[in-house]
Design a protein around this motif. Sequence first.
Motif, PDB file in Angstrom:
ATOM      1  N   SER A  82     -50.120  84.127  57.828  1.00 50.33           N
ATOM      2  CA  SER A  82     -51.320  84.867  58.228  1.00 50.33           C
ATOM      3  C   SER A  82     -52.596  84.119  57.862  1.00 50.33           C
ATOM      4  O   SER A  82     -53.668  84.477  58.340  1.00 50.33           O
ATOM      5  CB  SER A  82     -51.324  86.253  57.564  1.00 50.33           C
ATOM      6  N   VAL A  83     -52.482  83.103  57.011  1.00 51.72           N
ATOM      7  CA  VAL A  83     -53.663  82.319  56.620  1.00 51.72           C
ATOM      8  C   VAL A  83     -53.467  80.894  57.131  1.00 51.72           C
ATOM      9  O   VAL A  83     -52.468  80.249  56.817  1.00 51.72           O
ATOM     10  CB  VAL A  83     -53.849  82.322  55.086  1.00 51.72           C
ATOM     11  N   SER A  84     -54.416  80.405  57.932  1.00 53.51           N
ATOM     12  CA  SER A  84     -54.273  79.077  58.545  1.00 53.51           C
ATOM     13  C   SER A  84     -54.131  77.988  57.493  1.00 53.51           C
ATOM     14  O   SER A  84     -53.353  77.047  57.650  1.00 53.51           O
ATOM     15  CB  SER A  84     -55.485  78.785  59.423  1.00 53.51           C
ATOM     16  N   ALA A  85     -54.905  78.100  56.409  1.00 52.63           N
ATOM     17  CA  ALA A  85     -54.901  77.031  55.414  1.00 52.63           C
ATOM     18  C   ALA A  85     -53.528  76.895  54.765  1.00 52.63           C
ATOM     19  O   ALA A  85     -53.094  75.776  54.458  1.00 52.63           O
ATOM     20  CB  ALA A  85     -55.964  77.314  54.348  1.00 52.63           C
ATOM     21  N   CYS A 142     -56.998  71.227  48.978  1.00 47.91           N
ATOM     22  CA  CYS A 142     -58.338  71.768  48.724  1.00 47.91           C
ATOM     23  C   CYS A 142     -58.568  73.038  49.522  1.00 47.91           C
ATOM     24  O   CYS A 142     -59.163  74.002  49.012  1.00 47.91           O
ATOM     25  CB  CYS A 142     -59.394  70.735  49.090  1.00 47.91           C
ATOM     26  N   ALA A 143     -58.102  73.079  50.772  1.00 46.24           N
ATOM     27  CA  ALA A 143     -58.267  74.291  51.572  1.00 46.24           C
ATOM     28  C   ALA A 143     -57.522  75.458  50.930  1.00 46.24           C
ATOM     29  O   ALA A 143     -58.060  76.567  50.809  1.00 46.24           O
ATOM     30  CB  ALA A 143     -57.755  74.040  52.993  1.00 46.24           C
ATOM     31  N   GLY A 146     -59.369  76.613  47.917  1.00 44.46           N
ATOM     32  CA  GLY A 146     -60.521  77.445  48.263  1.00 44.46           C
ATOM     33  C   GLY A 146     -60.110  78.877  48.544  1.00 44.46           C
ATOM     34  O   GLY A 146     -60.714  79.832  48.047  1.00 44.46           O
ATOM     35  N   ILE A 147     -59.034  79.059  49.330  1.00 45.63           N
ATOM     36  CA  ILE A 147     -58.562  80.411  49.667  1.00 45.63           C
ATOM     37  C   ILE A 147     -58.051  81.124  48.416  1.00 45.63           C
ATOM     38  O   ILE A 147     -58.331  82.310  48.202  1.00 45.63           O
ATOM     39  CB  ILE A 147     -57.432  80.333  50.710  1.00 45.63           C
TER      40      ILE A 147
ATOM     41  N   ALA B  85     -66.030  78.450  47.060  1.00 49.17           N
ATOM     42  CA  ALA B  85     -65.904  77.205  47.814  1.00 49.17           C
ATOM     43  C   ALA B  85     -67.249  76.785  48.395  1.00 49.17           C
ATOM     44  O   ALA B  85     -67.558  75.590  48.454  1.00 49.17           O
ATOM     45  CB  ALA B  85     -64.871  77.376  48.927  1.00 49.17           C
ATOM     46  N   CYS B 142     -63.098  70.493  52.929  1.00 46.56           N
ATOM     47  CA  CYS B 142     -61.825  71.114  53.295  1.00 46.56           C
ATOM     48  C   CYS B 142     -61.751  72.551  52.791  1.00 46.56           C
ATOM     49  O   CYS B 142     -61.260  73.439  53.491  1.00 46.56           O
ATOM     50  CB  CYS B 142     -60.669  70.300  52.735  1.00 46.56           C
ATOM     51  N   ALA B 143     -62.246  72.785  51.559  1.00 51.18           N
ATOM     52  CA  ALA B 143     -62.225  74.145  51.031  1.00 51.18           C
ATOM     53  C   ALA B 143     -63.085  75.057  51.897  1.00 51.18           C
ATOM     54  O   ALA B 143     -62.676  76.174  52.253  1.00 51.18           O
ATOM     55  CB  ALA B 143     -62.719  74.146  49.585  1.00 51.18           C
ATOM     56  N   GLY B 146     -61.328  75.763  55.127  1.00 49.27           N
ATOM     57  CA  GLY B 146     -60.291  76.772  54.953  1.00 49.27           C
ATOM     58  C   GLY B 146     -60.864  78.172  54.977  1.00 49.27           C
ATOM     59  O   GLY B 146     -60.347  79.068  55.668  1.00 49.27           O
ATOM     60  N   ILE B 147     -61.970  78.389  54.228  1.00 49.93           N
ATOM     61  CA  ILE B 147     -62.584  79.726  54.176  1.00 49.93           C
ATOM     62  C   ILE B 147     -63.152  80.106  55.539  1.00 49.93           C
ATOM     63  O   ILE B 147     -63.011  81.253  55.998  1.00 49.93           O
ATOM     64  CB  ILE B 147     -63.710  79.740  53.123  1.00 49.93           C
ATOM     65  N   LEU B 150     -60.493  81.076  57.810  1.00 44.45           N
ATOM     66  CA  LEU B 150     -59.975  82.389  57.386  1.00 44.45           C
ATOM     67  C   LEU B 150     -60.870  83.510  57.890  1.00 44.45           C
ATOM     68  O   LEU B 150     -60.392  84.519  58.442  1.00 44.45           O
ATOM     69  CB  LEU B 150     -59.887  82.433  55.852  1.00 44.45           C
ATOM     70  N   ASP B 154     -58.641  84.093  61.234  1.00 44.32           N
ATOM     71  CA  ASP B 154     -57.554  84.908  60.690  1.00 44.32           C
ATOM     72  C   ASP B 154     -57.979  86.363  60.524  1.00 44.32           C
ATOM     73  O   ASP B 154     -57.225  87.272  60.841  1.00 44.32           O
ATOM     74  CB  ASP B 154     -57.089  84.335  59.351  1.00 44.32           C
TER      75      ASP B 154
END
Lengths: 194, 194
Positions: A82-85, A142-143, A146-147, B85, B142-143, B146-147, B150, B154
Amino acid sequence: MRASRPAVHPVEAPPAVAAQAQEQAQAQGHGEGEGVAHPRGVRMKDPPGAPGTPAGLGLRLAQAFFAAAALAVMASTNDFPSVSAFSYLVAAAILQCLWSLSLAFVDIYALLVKRSLRNAQAVCIFTIGDGITGTLTLGAACASAGITVLIGNDLNICAENHCASFETATAMAFISWFALAPSCILNFWSMASR
Amino acid sequence: MRASRPAVHPVEAPPAVAAQAQEQAQAQGHGEGEGVAHPRGVRMKDPPGAPGTPAGLGLRLAQAFFAAAALAVMASTNDFPSVSAFSYLVAAAILQCLWSLSLAFVDIYALLVKRSLRNAQAVCIFTIGDGITGTLTLGAACASAGITVLIGNDLNICAENHCASFETATAMAFISWFALAPSCILNFWSMASR
């Protein structure tokens, strides 16, 4: 008549050690004429951690192990797609694991047949591959970090998420990247310094 | 008596060109005795993009500009401190901007006084600094990516967030990293190949 004349000396056979060393250099050198051009006995040793050395094999196995651990821990949670990262982390970990394992097999082969991997083209391929997989793994780690920090520290919704698994997978991906960095730097160094 | 005796030739003064070339090499070399050891006229030219060249200065200015753009766009949103992030992206962009600007000033100085920056210690410092700031900038970008993914893809809550600003800041940080990579690789290459 006893006039002076040029003395004839028999041509001496080269000592056996030199011939052996040259044979070894030819067998190990791979580069066209590289082993022959070197003066005998002045063959550079591979630095520890370079491909084809036990330390290099250890680094590759560590990379593959931690990438596989990150993959396993992340895949054990049921909500990572459910989370791309997190999906990206799984993809990057698979790629990292395959790359490191294949290079580990190359290292094992080189160690078994006692061949050096200081071939210019091979080192170039290793460096570019290491650079690409390293960048992807670092980006994925890192992604995910961050999440994970967003879920755990900023939103405080760890109760309804698998925070521990996410954090473990992220940490494993970071460790895999830390094991990859020396390989990449060493390969690039040996590519530039030839 | 007309016995043979060694002829005395006057010692010729070295031609002016050689002396001038050696002086130049000494002025540009910086390394202790480096310029003197080189045969005259065989001084290696800096590759484009290396520190102390116009292309290198352009790369530094591009890095600083895009890092400053990422910083400005991210700081223009009022809710970036609520996500770790994004705060980290701001910090990394500040560091990247300061580092690239200071190296741009060094490049401008080197271009103005026509000095080469091929000093071993300087190149080593540049490489380590580039590596650290590059890793931090890539990690922050990248962080943030990711956010941003999201939030936008997402969770689909772009309506209540500044998605456009977040995406722009992330893209600027990535571009800054892409401008940093050639500098870092060139510096590392010239450090390894000396």
